[in-house]
Design a protein around this motif. Sequence first.
Motif, PDB file in Angstrom:
ATOM      1  N   ARG A 469     -16.031  60.764  71.465  1.00 49.49           N
ATOM      2  CA  ARG A 469     -16.765  61.937  70.986  1.00 49.49           C
ATOM      3  C   ARG A 469     -15.888  63.188  71.096  1.00 49.49           C
ATOM      4  NH1 ARG A 469     -21.612  61.424  68.184  1.00 49.49           N
ATOM      5  NH2 ARG A 469     -22.630  59.504  68.877  1.00 49.49           N
ATOM      6  N   CYS A 470     -15.821  63.968  70.017  1.00 45.59           N
ATOM      7  CA  CYS A 470     -15.006  65.176  70.028  1.00 45.59           C
ATOM      8  C   CYS A 470     -15.442  66.077  68.886  1.00 45.59           C
ATOM      9  CB  CYS A 470     -13.518  64.838  69.907  1.00 45.59           C
ATOM     10  SG  CYS A 470     -13.089  64.048  68.345  1.00 45.59           S
ATOM     11  N   CYS A 471     -14.767  67.210  68.748  1.00 45.39           N
ATOM     12  CA  CYS A 471     -14.986  68.113  67.614  1.00 45.39           C
ATOM     13  C   CYS A 471     -13.635  68.441  66.994  1.00 45.39           C
ATOM     14  CB  CYS A 471     -15.717  69.382  68.053  1.00 45.39           C
ATOM     15  SG  CYS A 471     -14.826  70.399  69.231  1.00 45.39           S
ATOM     16  N   LEU A 472     -13.566  68.382  65.675  1.00 41.68           N
ATOM     17  CA  LEU A 472     -12.345  68.654  64.926  1.00 41.68           C
ATOM     18  C   LEU A 472     -12.291  70.145  64.602  1.00 41.68           C
ATOM     19  CD1 LEU A 472      -9.818  67.853  63.367  1.00 41.68           C
ATOM     20  CD2 LEU A 472     -11.294  67.263  61.428  1.00 41.68           C
ATOM     21  N   ILE A 473     -11.224  70.811  65.031  1.00 40.98           N
ATOM     22  CA  ILE A 473     -11.019  72.237  64.777  1.00 40.98           C
ATOM     23  C   ILE A 473      -9.874  72.367  63.784  1.00 40.98           C
ATOM     24  CG2 ILE A 473     -10.503  74.489  65.803  1.00 40.98           C
ATOM     25  CD1 ILE A 473     -11.512  73.386  68.461  1.00 40.98           C
ATOM     26  N   ASN A 474     -10.215  72.715  62.561  1.00 46.35           N
ATOM     27  CA  ASN A 474      -9.235  72.893  61.494  1.00 46.35           C
ATOM     28  C   ASN A 474      -9.029  74.392  61.295  1.00 46.35           C
ATOM     29  OD1 ASN A 474      -7.535  72.701  59.345  1.00 46.35           O
ATOM     30  ND2 ASN A 474      -8.918  71.507  58.036  1.00 46.35           N
ATOM     31  N   ARG A 475      -7.941  74.910  61.837  1.00 40.42           N
ATOM     32  CA  ARG A 475      -7.724  76.349  61.801  1.00 40.42           C
ATOM     33  C   ARG A 475      -7.195  76.849  60.462  1.00 40.42           C
ATOM     34  NH1 ARG A 475      -4.366  77.232  67.249  1.00 40.42           N
ATOM     35  NH2 ARG A 475      -3.368  75.351  66.485  1.00 40.42           N
ATOM     36  N   ASP A 476      -6.925  75.944  59.534  1.00 44.92           N
ATOM     37  CA  ASP A 476      -6.555  76.367  58.185  1.00 44.92           C
ATOM     38  C   ASP A 476      -7.765  76.791  57.366  1.00 44.92           C
ATOM     39  OD1 ASP A 476      -3.956  75.874  58.797  1.00 44.92           O
ATOM     40  OD2 ASP A 476      -3.931  73.862  57.919  1.00 44.92           O
ATOM     41  N   LEU A 547      -4.008  70.363  63.741  1.00 41.70           N
ATOM     42  CA  LEU A 547      -5.415  69.967  63.875  1.00 41.70           C
ATOM     43  C   LEU A 547      -5.705  69.705  65.353  1.00 41.70           C
ATOM     44  CD1 LEU A 547      -5.691  67.473  60.887  1.00 41.70           C
ATOM     45  CD2 LEU A 547      -6.549  69.806  60.962  1.00 41.70           C
ATOM     46  N   VAL A 548      -6.811  70.231  65.841  1.00 43.83           N
ATOM     47  CA  VAL A 548      -7.166  70.126  67.254  1.00 43.83           C
ATOM     48  C   VAL A 548      -8.431  69.288  67.366  1.00 43.83           C
ATOM     49  CG1 VAL A 548      -7.794  71.369  69.346  1.00 43.83           C
ATOM     50  CG2 VAL A 548      -6.117  72.349  67.787  1.00 43.83           C
ATOM     51  N   PHE A 549      -8.349  68.242  68.165  1.00 44.14           N
ATOM     52  CA  PHE A 549      -9.522  67.437  68.518  1.00 44.14           C
ATOM     53  C   PHE A 549      -9.927  67.861  69.937  1.00 44.14           C
ATOM     54  CE2 PHE A 549      -7.059  64.940  65.518  1.00 44.14           C
ATOM     55  CZ  PHE A 549      -8.014  64.603  64.568  1.00 44.14           C
ATOM     56  N   GLY A 550     -10.953  68.728  70.034  1.00 40.62           N
ATOM     57  CA  GLY A 550     -11.341  69.314  71.310  1.00 40.62           C
ATOM     58  C   GLY A 550     -12.617  68.724  71.873  1.00 40.62           C
ATOM     59  N   ALA A 551     -12.958  69.189  73.095  1.00 40.84           N
ATOM     60  CA  ALA A 551     -14.182  68.772  73.811  1.00 40.84           C
ATOM     61  C   ALA A 551     -14.225  67.267  74.025  1.00 40.84           C
ATOM     62  CB  ALA A 551     -15.435  69.250  73.076  1.00 40.84           C
ATOM     63  N   MET A 552     -13.079  66.671  74.382  1.00 39.32           N
ATOM     64  CA  MET A 552     -12.997  65.232  74.630  1.00 39.32           C
ATOM     65  C   MET A 552     -13.073  64.996  76.139  1.00 39.32           C
ATOM     66  SD  MET A 552     -10.037  64.074  71.946  1.00 39.32           S
ATOM     67  CE  MET A 552     -10.381  62.343  72.178  1.00 39.32           C
ATOM     68  N   VAL A 553     -14.077  64.237  76.546  1.00 35.85           N
ATOM     69  CA  VAL A 553     -14.239  63.937  77.970  1.00 35.85           C
ATOM     70  C   VAL A 553     -13.107  63.029  78.458  1.00 35.85           C
ATOM     71  CG1 VAL A 553     -15.771  62.956  79.689  1.00 35.85           C
ATOM     72  CG2 VAL A 553     -16.725  64.232  77.768  1.00 35.85           C
ATOM     73  N   HIS A 554     -12.753  62.024  77.649  1.00 35.77           N
ATOM     74  CA  HIS A 554     -11.678  61.090  78.012  1.00 35.77           C
ATOM     75  C   HIS A 554     -10.409  61.473  77.249  1.00 35.77           C
ATOM     76  CE1 HIS A 554     -14.718  58.616  79.986  1.00 35.77           C
ATOM     77  NE2 HIS A 554     -15.451  58.741  78.903  1.00 35.77           N
TER      78      HIS A 554
END
Length: 578
Positions: A469-476, A547-554
């Motif tokens: 589980r995560c959230c994709l942060i696309n800063r473009d 591309l940042v995949f954030g809020a990852m517990v593992h």
Amino acid sequence: MLKKLDKIRFRGHKRDEFLDLAESPNASDTECGDEIPVKIPRTSTRDNEELRDPAGPGTIIMASGVQDFNRTESDRLNEIKGHLEIALLEKHFLQEELRKLREETNAETLRQELEKERQRRLELEQRVNEVLKARTEEAPAAQQPAKPQTQANGTDKRSHTVSSRLQKWFCDKFGEYVEDFRFQPEENTVETEEPLSARRLTENMRRLKRGAKPVTNFVKNLSALSDWYSIYTSAIAFIIYMNAVWHGWAIPMFLFLAILRLSLNYLIARGWRIQWSIVPEVSEPMVVPKEDLTVSEKFQLVLDVAQKAQNLFGKMADILEKIKNLFMWVQPEITQKLYITLWAAFIASCFLPYRIIGLAMGLYAGIKFFLIDFIFKRCPRLRAKYDTPYIIWTSLPTDPQLKERSNATVSRRLQTAASRSYVGSSAPTGISKDEDTSRFHTTKRGNFHEVFNLSENERPLAVCENGWRCCLINRDRKMPTDYIRNGVLYVTENYLCFESSKSGSSKRNKVIKLTDITDIQKYKVLSVLPGSGMGIAVSTPSTQKPLVFGAMVHRDEAFETIFNQYVKITSASSSSES
């Protein structure tokens, strides 16, 4: 109307007992003032003439009487109205007091305590009645009519007094012990849990460390004896132990060592400076706890304690799971060795004397502890080949390892079945569509290869079958809906796949080829928070910003998996090109 007012006036208290209207707290100027307009009935000239006194010309008798009557009645009405308002105010005040009293005193607890007191009173009355009845029954027997035989009566009285004294002495001596054996219902007490606080957390951790220090020191001394840290000490201990086992003094030796240790602890408690340790103790610096911690320091403290607790609980869980799997025949070849050893020990205990069995076990323990373990620790290859207890313990699996093995075997079976079904073109065509689709990995929206438009051989690795589980942060992107997307991240043999959690077309999903990645590293989304962060930054030629995949517990597990697969794919592609 006047008659009803008179009835109301004479029903209550006397007029003198009521408060004065001027002292009434709620008597307003419009209600109790003298400025109330009083309607005086108009009298005609004829009525005036009738009311004149025949004895004197121009004197009015009844007109003044009527005015006085009307004025007194209006005063009565205002007085009654004021008293009614006072009564209403008193009623409201009493209701408020009653409500406060009900809130302050809990009627249910008082009622329960009263019931308990009543039960106790009834039990005491019942006991008193039983004692009185017993005394009344004994009194007639003692007061029987005297017989002419005075000597017999004297002996009876003496025996009765002796028996009463014996009974009284028995009750005084053993009555308390008899009361101790009386059964009583257990009281269920609920312990109150303390709220979470950083100061209490650090204090408990220090207490745990201080409490476990003697145990850790004892283990360190034993390992130092086995490792021959001090050659003279280990040689003396080996000779004394083997001599005590050979002469059957092993148990007295251990008891004497325990007594000696307690004696030394007594002297240390009295202020003596005695150090009886093979390994020299290192004094740790005293860390003075801070009184006021910032939010980031408290958060970092909680993370450190949680990490230590996680590692400690993980080690304990591994030990318990290995013991459970040893006795539950999870590894039959290992449990079979234990089974044969127990049968051999049982048969030996039935036919051999205990002295020989104790001697054999003591000699084996001494040789194993002082000699064999020392050789195995210095030679790891010999230990991996011939140290049976070590081999059994290391080969015992834990529950997560068993789960990974089962998942790996299932995935291999599925892959072999899929490869067999696609190798030959003359395969049977009687397979239904449901059976065919069940061979592939599925997500919430369908088959994995259909969701990401990949080949049918692509499927997530065994480590991330359920994804992270995560959230994709696309800063473009500049739109908020495209800037952050919540979803699940998968890793296959050749791709990095992100499935968006929002329902819609597959355009919201993201597929990145591992060979196209130019850089991958751990990333910290918010620099304010302590720690190393919970994100992974992936750079590709098609994106200006990573591309940042954030809020990852593992996060660490995902990063290692992606990085290892990336290195594997890039090394394979470079070797194929060369």
